[in-house]
Write an enzyme that holds these catalytic residues in place. Structure first.
Site, PDB file in Angstrom:
ATOM      1  N   ASN A 241      -2.950 -12.255  -9.626  1.00  0.00           N
ATOM      2  CA  ASN A 241      -2.477 -11.360 -10.559  1.00  0.00           C
ATOM      3  C   ASN A 241      -2.059 -11.829 -11.806  1.00  0.00           C
ATOM      4  O   ASN A 241      -1.450 -13.104 -11.641  1.00  0.00           O
ATOM      5  CB  ASN A 241      -1.670 -10.174 -10.169  1.00  0.00           C
ATOM      6  CG  ASN A 241      -2.463  -9.027  -9.560  1.00  0.00           C
ATOM      7  OD1 ASN A 241      -3.487  -8.713  -9.702  1.00  0.00           O
ATOM      8  ND2 ASN A 241      -1.813  -8.636  -8.522  1.00  0.00           N
TER       9      ASN A 241
ATOM     10  N   ASP B  93      -3.688  -6.491  -4.390  1.00  0.00           N
ATOM     11  CA  ASP B  93      -4.066  -5.326  -3.528  1.00  0.00           C
ATOM     12  C   ASP B  93      -4.953  -5.579  -2.416  1.00  0.00           C
ATOM     13  O   ASP B  93      -4.753  -5.214  -1.214  1.00  0.00           O
ATOM     14  CB  ASP B  93      -4.962  -4.208  -4.312  1.00  0.00           C
ATOM     15  CG  ASP B  93      -3.962  -3.648  -5.412  1.00  0.00           C
ATOM     16  OD1 ASP B  93      -2.807  -3.439  -4.917  1.00  0.00           O
ATOM     17  OD2 ASP B  93      -4.319  -3.159  -6.322  1.00  0.00           O
TER      18      ASP B  93
HETATM   19  O1  C5P Z   1       0.338   1.206  -7.080  1.00  0.00           O
HETATM   20  P1  C5P Z   1       0.746   0.198  -7.679  1.00  0.00           P
HETATM   21  O2  C5P Z   1       0.125  -1.310  -7.239  1.00  0.00           O
HETATM   22  O3  C5P Z   1       0.237   0.312  -9.188  1.00  0.00           O
HETATM   23  O4  C5P Z   1       2.268   0.218  -7.682  1.00  0.00           O
HETATM   24  C1  C5P Z   1       3.049  -0.684  -8.472  1.00  0.00           C
HETATM   25  C2  C5P Z   1       4.487  -0.862  -7.927  1.00  0.00           C
HETATM   26  O5  C5P Z   1       4.240  -0.996  -6.408  1.00  0.00           O
HETATM   27  C3  C5P Z   1       5.068  -2.080  -8.066  1.00  0.00           C
HETATM   28  O6  C5P Z   1       6.391  -1.691  -8.208  1.00  0.00           O
HETATM   29  C4  C5P Z   1       4.776  -3.083  -7.243  1.00  0.00           C
HETATM   30  O7  C5P Z   1       5.818  -4.107  -7.070  1.00  0.00           O
HETATM   31  C5  C5P Z   1       4.675  -2.295  -5.917  1.00  0.00           C
HETATM   32  N1  C5P Z   1       3.634  -2.863  -5.110  1.00  0.00           N
HETATM   33  C6  C5P Z   1       4.129  -3.565  -3.660  1.00  0.00           C
HETATM   34  N2  C5P Z   1       3.224  -3.845  -2.767  1.00  0.00           N
HETATM   35  C7  C5P Z   1       1.850  -3.680  -3.120  1.00  0.00           C
HETATM   36  C8  C5P Z   1       1.229  -3.127  -4.376  1.00  0.00           C
HETATM   37  C9  C5P Z   1       2.357  -2.815  -5.057  1.00  0.00           C
HETATM   38  O8  C5P Z   1       5.476  -3.571  -3.305  1.00  0.00           O
HETATM   39  N3  C5P Z   1       0.944  -4.095  -2.263  1.00  0.00           N
END
Ligand code: C5P
Length: 403
Positions: free
Chosen positions: A210, A282
């Site tokens: 990312n 993701d």
């Molecule tokens: O759902 P989203 O990815 O947008 O959420 C963002 C938040 O979740 C951030 O705080 C990110 O560090 C955390 N996150 C995580 N593990 C993932 C995806 C996101 O800890 N696989």
């Protein structure tokens, strides 16, 4: 950054070759907004010139106890009255010995004794002088007396020897001074943070990642450390300096990040705070090839599988720590951020529009908690990080009051 805006710092310089670094320190403090008054011992003035510091600070340099420029003859008291801190850099073994004994036979040592502001000293000496039991005894004594000892560092010395005793770099001293002036609102707490991107390998040289500089996560780690927390930063690949006082664990993939966070939190403490700033991928390739994927084929299909959501997993643990998440969105910030807070069972979500903060030094964020949304003034990431830490502390206090 204006971290020292409105502050007056007294900078003491004693007789060590590291005195040349004090010029850079004076410059950094002024750049950070401070008014700097320089006091030199006679030996300090052998190493660097008074004119250098007068030119840098735009103020008189003080050397003598009986200086006629101080109308009431009270230079030894007046200079630190109203000062925010007194920093002695470099501090020689002899000067530390004087501090340990409470002696006051020149302007700087008298100021140290008569001060009503915090005193920080940055030792600088030959490694054997540093290791000498007498010096170690004196350093322990001044520490016990409430004087902050910054460093020393290890490395090559002016005498040609290598070892402990080098003065910290000016940047590190300025950093520690700024940190010492922050309120210790997270004292006794532990903060575990994730930051940066993850990198999910496809083959030995390629991978999915990312776009994330890690700057916001690193600024938050610094703000937590400045506030007195014990900080562990679990970091994906970034090219940033580890904030001072922060324990950093480097990881590459989301699975490594999850395992590291879990192992840190395994020894769970009731006051823990978990702040997930990392831009975790993701999806990851189902399998990475051992050798480099060769070009030639007209198309390539990658099979991906979902990565775990580290934050959601931690937040749903029984007896979960206080959990903070980030929501970087390109539109409908409030809807998505609030949705994330509820779905992941978070105490706080920091939302920002990617066009406002990605990669840069500044950001503009809104905080979402059970009481609604709170827009913070736009600013540099460290200022915002400190404001987030203050908000976290307020929420923790409210939680405490309601339990
Ligand atoms: O759902 P989203 O990815 O947008 O959420 C963002 C938040 O979740 C951030 O705080 C990110 O560090 C955390 N996150 C995580 N593990 C993932 C995806 C996101 O800890 N696989």
């Amino acid at each position: 950054m204006n971290d020292l805006h409105g502050r007056r710092i007294v900078l003491g310089i004693t007789g060590g070759v590291a005195a040349y670094k004090a010029a850079e320190l004076a410059r950094l403090l002024i750049k950070a907004g401070a008014v700097v008054d320089v006091v030199m011992t006679a030996a300090g003035a052998q190493f660097v010139g008074v004119a250098t510091f007068q030119a840098l600070t735009g103020r008189p340099v003080w050397q003598a106890l009986w200086d006629e420029r101080m109308a009431n003859g009270m230079a030894h008291i007046d200079l630190t009255r109203g000062a925010d801190a007194l920093v002695v850099a470099p501090a020689t073994a002899d000067f530390i010995a004087k501090l340990a004994q409470g002696r006051a036979d020149d302007l700087l040592s008298t100021l140290c004794l008569a001060r009503d502001c915090p005193l920080l000293v940055a030792p600088a000496m030959n490694r054997q002088m540093w290791q000498n039991p007498a010096t170690q005894r004196n350093v322990a004594q001044i520490g016990a007396d409430g004087i902050a000892v910054l460093g020393p560092a290890s490395g090559e010395q002016a005498c040609g020897e290598v070892g402990e005793g080098r003065m910290l770099e000016a940047q590190e001293i300025a950093y520690d001074l700024i940190a010492s002036l922050q309120p210790k609102i997270l004292m006794g707490r532990r903060a575990i943070l994730t930051a940066g991107p993850t990198f999910e390998p496809l083959d030995p040289v390629r991978g999915l990642t990312n776009s994330s500089s890690g700057k916001m996560g690193y600024a938050l780690a610094r703000a937590c450390a400045e506030a007195g927390a014990e900080v562990t930063l679990v970091s994906g690949p970034v090219s940033l300096m580890t904030p001072r006082g922060v324990r950093r664990v480097d990881v590459q993939t989301a699975l490594q990040m999850r395992e590291t966070v879990k192992s840190v939190l395994a020894g769970r403490r009731p006051n823990d705070i978990f702040i997930a700033v990392a831009a975790v991928a993701d999806f990851r390739p189902k399998s990475a090839t051992e050798h480099k994927i060769k070009k030639g084929a007209a198309a390539l299909t990658l099979e991906l599988e979902a990565n775990p959501d580290i934050l959601a997993e931690i937040a749903s643990l029984p007896d979960a720590p206080f959990c903070v998440g980030f929501a970087a969105e390109s539109r409908d910030l409030a809807t998505y951020a609030e949705g994330k807070r509820v779905a992941k069972k978070l105490d706080l979500v920091v939302g920002n529009l990617v066009q406002d903060g990605l990669g840069g030094d500044d950001n503009s964020v809104t905080l979402f908690d059970t009481e609604g949304s709170h827009a913070l003034p736009p600013g540099d990431k460290l200022t915002i990080a400190r404001a987030i830490v203050r908000h976290i502390t307020n929420l923790l206090e409210k939680n405490c009051a309601s339990n």
